[in-house]
Design a protein around this motif. Sequence first.
Motif, PDB file in Angstrom:
ATOM      1  N   ARG A 111       0.831  -1.193   0.000  1.00 38.08           N
ATOM      2  CA  ARG A 111       0.000   0.000   0.000  1.00 38.08           C
ATOM      3  C   ARG A 111       0.872   1.252   0.000  1.00 38.08           C
ATOM      4  NH1 ARG A 111      -4.143  -1.997   4.765  1.00 38.08           N
ATOM      5  NH2 ARG A 111      -5.191  -3.640   3.546  1.00 38.08           N
ATOM      6  N   SER A 112       0.352   2.311  -0.618  1.00 43.35           N
ATOM      7  CA  SER A 112       1.107   3.562  -0.665  1.00 43.35           C
ATOM      8  C   SER A 112       0.159   4.733  -0.822  1.00 43.35           C
ATOM      9  CB  SER A 112       2.121   3.544  -1.812  1.00 43.35           C
ATOM     10  OG  SER A 112       1.464   3.516  -3.063  1.00 43.35           O
ATOM     11  N   LEU A 113       0.678   5.909  -0.473  1.00 40.55           N
ATOM     12  CA  LEU A 113      -0.053   7.158  -0.591  1.00 40.55           C
ATOM     13  C   LEU A 113       0.912   8.194  -1.166  1.00 40.55           C
ATOM     14  CD1 LEU A 113      -2.676   8.797   0.101  1.00 40.55           C
ATOM     15  CD2 LEU A 113      -1.571   9.356   2.272  1.00 40.55           C
ATOM     16  N   ARG A 114       0.515   8.855  -2.237  1.00 39.63           N
ATOM     17  CA  ARG A 114       1.393   9.813  -2.902  1.00 39.63           C
ATOM     18  C   ARG A 114       0.654  11.129  -3.096  1.00 39.63           C
ATOM     19  NH1 ARG A 114       5.591   9.060  -7.804  1.00 39.63           N
ATOM     20  NH2 ARG A 114       5.318  11.037  -8.915  1.00 39.63           N
ATOM     21  N   TRP A 115       1.146  12.173  -2.401  1.00 35.97           N
ATOM     22  CA  TRP A 115       0.632  13.514  -2.600  1.00 35.97           C
ATOM     23  C   TRP A 115       1.491  14.189  -3.668  1.00 35.97           C
ATOM     24  CZ3 TRP A 115      -3.756  14.987  -0.159  1.00 35.97           C
ATOM     25  CH2 TRP A 115      -4.140  14.251   0.967  1.00 35.97           C
ATOM     26  N   TYR A 116       0.862  14.930  -4.568  1.00 31.75           N
ATOM     27  CA  TYR A 116       1.664  15.554  -5.616  1.00 31.75           C
ATOM     28  C   TYR A 116       1.138  16.940  -5.966  1.00 31.75           C
ATOM     29  CZ  TYR A 116      -2.119  13.868  -8.698  1.00 31.75           C
ATOM     30  OH  TYR A 116      -3.335  13.615  -9.283  1.00 31.75           O
ATOM     31  N   LEU A 117       2.055  17.762  -6.480  1.00 35.53           N
ATOM     32  CA  LEU A 117       1.750  19.093  -6.967  1.00 35.53           C
ATOM     33  C   LEU A 117       2.459  19.255  -8.305  1.00 35.53           C
ATOM     34  CD1 LEU A 117       1.740  22.438  -5.035  1.00 35.53           C
ATOM     35  CD2 LEU A 117       2.994  22.264  -7.173  1.00 35.53           C
ATOM     36  N   ASP A 118       1.701  19.537  -9.361  1.00 33.55           N
ATOM     37  CA  ASP A 118       2.246  19.712 -10.701  1.00 33.55           C
ATOM     38  C   ASP A 118       2.094  21.168 -11.124  1.00 33.55           C
ATOM     39  OD1 ASP A 118       2.843  17.000 -10.929  1.00 33.55           O
ATOM     40  OD2 ASP A 118       0.866  16.529 -11.741  1.00 33.55           O
ATOM     41  N   LEU A 119       3.215  21.772 -11.541  1.00 33.32           N
ATOM     42  CA  LEU A 119       3.230  23.153 -12.001  1.00 33.32           C
ATOM     43  C   LEU A 119       3.487  23.170 -13.503  1.00 33.32           C
ATOM     44  CD1 LEU A 119       5.374  24.680  -9.131  1.00 33.32           C
ATOM     45  CD2 LEU A 119       2.993  25.246  -9.603  1.00 33.32           C
ATOM     46  N   TYR A 120       2.670  23.892 -14.245  1.00 32.07           N
ATOM     47  CA  TYR A 120       2.772  23.941 -15.698  1.00 32.07           C
ATOM     48  C   TYR A 120       3.095  25.365 -16.151  1.00 32.07           C
ATOM     49  CZ  TYR A 120       0.197  19.572 -15.109  1.00 32.07           C
ATOM     50  OH  TYR A 120      -0.205  18.319 -14.702  1.00 32.07           O
ATOM     51  N   ASN A 121       3.971  25.457 -17.148  1.00 28.29           N
ATOM     52  CA  ASN A 121       4.337  26.734 -17.737  1.00 28.29           C
ATOM     53  C   ASN A 121       4.902  27.692 -16.687  1.00 28.29           C
ATOM     54  OD1 ASN A 121       4.698  28.766 -19.591  1.00 28.29           O
ATOM     55  ND2 ASN A 121       2.517  29.148 -19.948  1.00 28.29           N
ATOM     56  N   LEU A 122       5.976  27.273 -16.040  1.00 32.53           N
ATOM     57  CA  LEU A 122       6.559  28.060 -14.957  1.00 32.53           C
ATOM     58  C   LEU A 122       6.990  29.450 -15.392  1.00 32.53           C
ATOM     59  CD1 LEU A 122       6.633  25.278 -13.478  1.00 32.53           C
ATOM     60  CD2 LEU A 122       8.828  25.997 -12.522  1.00 32.53           C
ATOM     61  N   THR A 123       7.431  29.588 -16.628  1.00 28.88           N
ATOM     62  CA  THR A 123       7.916  30.892 -17.097  1.00 28.88           C
ATOM     63  C   THR A 123       6.813  31.743 -17.709  1.00 28.88           C
ATOM     64  OG1 THR A 123       8.528  29.941 -19.249  1.00 28.88           O
ATOM     65  CG2 THR A 123      10.212  29.941 -17.517  1.00 28.88           C
ATOM     66  N   ASP A 124       5.575  31.282 -17.630  1.00 32.93           N
ATOM     67  CA  ASP A 124       4.417  32.007 -18.147  1.00 32.93           C
ATOM     68  C   ASP A 124       4.592  32.361 -19.621  1.00 32.93           C
ATOM     69  OD1 ASP A 124       1.836  32.864 -17.682  1.00 32.93           O
ATOM     70  OD2 ASP A 124       2.438  34.900 -17.138  1.00 32.93           O
ATOM     71  N   GLU A 125       5.013  31.371 -20.395  1.00 32.74           N
ATOM     72  CA  GLU A 125       5.226  31.537 -21.834  1.00 32.74           C
ATOM     73  C   GLU A 125       3.900  31.757 -22.549  1.00 32.74           C
ATOM     74  OE1 GLU A 125       7.710  30.605 -25.542  1.00 32.74           O
ATOM     75  OE2 GLU A 125       8.164  31.280 -23.504  1.00 32.74           O
ATOM     76  N   ASP A 126       3.878  32.691 -23.488  1.00 36.35           N
ATOM     77  CA  ASP A 126       2.734  32.867 -24.377  1.00 36.35           C
ATOM     78  C   ASP A 126       2.960  31.957 -25.587  1.00 36.35           C
ATOM     79  OD1 ASP A 126       1.795  34.843 -22.677  1.00 36.35           O
ATOM     80  OD2 ASP A 126       2.765  36.461 -23.799  1.00 36.35           O
ATOM     81  N   TYR A 127       2.203  30.879 -25.671  1.00 37.18           N
ATOM     82  CA  TYR A 127       2.453  29.910 -26.736  1.00 37.18           C
ATOM     83  C   TYR A 127       1.163  29.185 -27.100  1.00 37.18           C
ATOM     84  CZ  TYR A 127       2.143  25.894 -23.530  1.00 37.18           C
ATOM     85  OH  TYR A 127       1.705  24.943 -22.652  1.00 37.18           O
ATOM     86  N   ALA A 128       1.230  28.467 -28.196  1.00 28.92           N
ATOM     87  CA  ALA A 128       0.134  27.608 -28.632  1.00 28.92           C
ATOM     88  C   ALA A 128       0.732  26.341 -29.207  1.00 28.92           C
ATOM     89  CB  ALA A 128      -0.733  28.312 -29.666  1.00 28.92           C
ATOM     90  N   GLU A 129       0.095  25.209 -28.928  1.00 31.69           N
ATOM     91  CA  GLU A 129       0.552  23.933 -29.467  1.00 31.69           C
ATOM     92  C   GLU A 129      -0.084  23.626 -30.821  1.00 31.69           C
ATOM     93  OE1 GLU A 129       1.417  21.167 -25.646  1.00 31.69           O
ATOM     94  OE2 GLU A 129      -0.612  21.987 -25.781  1.00 31.69           O
ATOM     95  N   ALA A 130      -1.077  24.395 -31.198  1.00 35.51           N
ATOM     96  CA  ALA A 130      -1.720  24.249 -32.508  1.00 35.51           C
ATOM     97  C   ALA A 130      -1.840  25.625 -33.138  1.00 35.51           C
ATOM     98  CB  ALA A 130      -3.086  23.587 -32.373  1.00 35.51           C
ATOM     99  N   VAL A 131      -1.176  25.816 -34.283  1.00 35.93           N
ATOM    100  CA  VAL A 131      -1.192  27.082 -35.013  1.00 35.93           C
ATOM    101  C   VAL A 131      -1.373  26.761 -36.495  1.00 35.93           C
ATOM    102  CG1 VAL A 131       0.046  29.221 -35.522  1.00 35.93           C
ATOM    103  CG2 VAL A 131       0.404  28.085 -33.324  1.00 35.93           C
ATOM    104  N   PHE A 132      -2.218  27.501 -37.189  1.00 35.20           N
ATOM    105  CA  PHE A 132      -2.398  27.305 -38.623  1.00 35.20           C
ATOM    106  C   PHE A 132      -2.658  28.654 -39.273  1.00 35.20           C
ATOM    107  CE2 PHE A 132      -6.564  26.912 -36.725  1.00 35.20           C
ATOM    108  CZ  PHE A 132      -7.421  27.587 -37.587  1.00 35.20           C
ATOM    109  N   PHE A 133      -2.551  28.705 -40.587  1.00 37.47           N
ATOM    110  CA  PHE A 133      -2.756  29.955 -41.317  1.00 37.47           C
ATOM    111  C   PHE A 133      -4.059  29.885 -42.104  1.00 37.47           C
ATOM    112  CE2 PHE A 133      -2.223  33.108 -44.655  1.00 37.47           C
ATOM    113  CZ  PHE A 133      -1.681  34.179 -43.948  1.00 37.47           C
ATOM    114  N   GLY A 134      -4.855  30.941 -42.024  1.00 33.29           N
ATOM    115  CA  GLY A 134      -6.115  31.016 -42.741  1.00 33.29           C
ATOM    116  C   GLY A 134      -6.791  32.340 -42.474  1.00 33.29           C
ATOM    117  N   SER A 135      -7.707  32.738 -43.333  1.00 35.06           N
ATOM    118  CA  SER A 135      -8.413  34.021 -43.209  1.00 35.06           C
ATOM    119  C   SER A 135      -7.435  35.189 -43.151  1.00 35.06           C
ATOM    120  CB  SER A 135      -9.315  34.026 -41.961  1.00 35.06           C
ATOM    121  OG  SER A 135     -10.279  33.003 -42.034  1.00 35.06           O
TER     122      SER A 135
END
Length: 694
Positions: A649-673
């Motif tokens: 048996r085990s117990l795991r507490w966790y804290l996940d931090l995303y985008n620590l540098t507060d980057e302005d980004y997108a994982e999906a970009v396309f050209f149109g209009s």
Amino acid sequence: MRIEYRPFSCPPRRTGGHAFHRVRPAAAPILACALGLLLPYTGAAAADGVRLGEITVKGEALDPSQGAFTVNVIEGDAIRDQHLQQPLRLIEQVPGVDLGAYRQGGVADVFTIRGFTGAGHGSDAGISLDGITLNQGESHADGYADTNIMIPLELQRLNVYKGPVSALYGNFARGGVLEFITRKGGEYQEADISFGAFDTFDAQAAAGGAFGPVATNFAVQAYDSEGWRDNSRYTKANAAGRLSYDLSERAEIALSLRGHAGQWEAPGYIPEDQFNDEDRRDQQSVNAEDDGGEKRFFAQRIDYNHLINEQMKLLVFAYGTQNDFTRFAKFGYDPGGQTERFYNRDVLAIGASLNGAHRLGEAPMNWVAGVEYYDEETDWKRWNTSNRVRTAQTQERMFTIDTLSLYGQADWEISPALRPMAGLRYDSFSGSYDNRDPGGTPFSRDMNDYDHISPKLGLRSRVAEGIELRGSVANGFGLPNGEAKYDPTLDVDAIEYWQYEIGATLTASPDFYVDAAYFILNSSDEILEDPVGSGNFRNVGETRRSGLEAEFRYFTPVEYLELSLITSLFDSEIESNPNAALVGKEVVGLPDNITTLSLDYNPASGWGGRLSWRQVGEYALTDDNSQSYEGYDLVNASLFYKARFERGRSLRWYLDLYNLTDEDYAEAVFFGSGTRNYAPAPPTHLTVGVALKY
């Protein structure tokens, strides 16, 4: 976390199907004869006292250590340590694979693999779950596959095949295959509950047990999030179960069931000026119409596993899926233009395979041979809408696709320095298309008959202790997209794909692990309009994709501390095209590099954590390469405390931090209009949770 390299993995079966009364006359006797040849072996004597393990629907005899191809594997413990809410995020731990998150609720995301950029949301990669193919032959897009139906906590392994390398997979496998495998058997009870930014809640639970000859596995998930942007709430629920029964010491039967329900609001995409405005980045675009959708998915599968003798096993399966999908979507920023797309899809599949382990001369040979039949029906309807209110129906269509596949593959270990592999696959396609579009003249068409033979050859060699080399050549194919498959005036062959790969794995030092592969993947006979604007399509296009994918891991002198670097470099070139201006240009959407550097401290108990930096390089957005996206850098971190108790048996507490540098980004970009369009990723945010084994 460590991702293991396995040169070839033993996958469960894939493909699907629906109604056997539509098996074309030429296919029916082939299917009957193939099954007839396999079934008589079920009466052969088995070794006394042999007990079957889990049902692996095909490829079980193929030893991963003997393969000549690149297959990256992420195992169950590494999967669970990531506390994922979306299973497709796993691919970011694999060299050369990148996720393009649309962030549109239950809409399937896209990913890049082996230089192809339309996988997941299109036709560039196969995706299967416990032998059930998730790729759709028609409906939202050819090859569209939704992984939201999976529960991350139930996964035992992800095998990532690179390129069209395995005879076990055919259509949509040009760039590779994601093969998700869930836990089967075992004794466990686990849960993972998390809360995060944007009112996000996720609860998952999984359990396995055995009661005499009966083994059970169950998993559930409930997820809800308001999302970062306006109009982006997503709610989903998943449930899955598997029950197996030992009929005897050499026969086992299993039933698997799965259900999914999802409902979402979709914020849509935003133009570049809005993306660059911090105050408006989280809002919908001008003239947005509150896009969204819903989905229901159900699957049933039965497997029969019979041990014929110590050298041979028979595997027989059948499965069905049912899927309703509705999406309201608008593209562009002028008033109006929203549509409702509805797809009702039914699949039924049946197949069988023999898996063997014999000797050819004095050398051991592992092999698999099988047959599969797949039938898919898609009821397709579309409406013009305004803020999700129907104004006029525009399309009503019915598509069927029937696929018959025969395959065989063998690995032969003549010596550690000489381990050849050979595989062959045959796929044959037929179907029909009924058009009842409002305001038009109804018509029906049969699919143009397509068939293809795909050979695979490879060699693996241990040249010294801790040094293994591999090389291979493999062939794949692609069919015309959408309705073109049913166009009687289209006289073309399937698109051809040939991959050439060399690779090396170094494990000579216990402190280092290194794997690298270089590939060239050529496509020819691409189906393009020739001359441009003529309305005539021919097999005329050619494209070359190449790349270097590498993984380096250093197990430091500090116990439990590991440094890893996963990196890839890509190049692509259009070599032949009726539009001479495109010759020499890059493939749209393919980054020039993808790199992840991470530092992991993962003790068995106590405090631990992970710090990672990921870079996705620049890529073209238009065919003429005049527009591009510069890519992004992303830093994530996690911290956990794990307590261990008696009886595992085990117990795991966790804290996940995303985008620590507060980057302005997108994982999906396309050209149109007339602008670059973005699906913006959220700013710095966190998730806290607890994972239990009890």
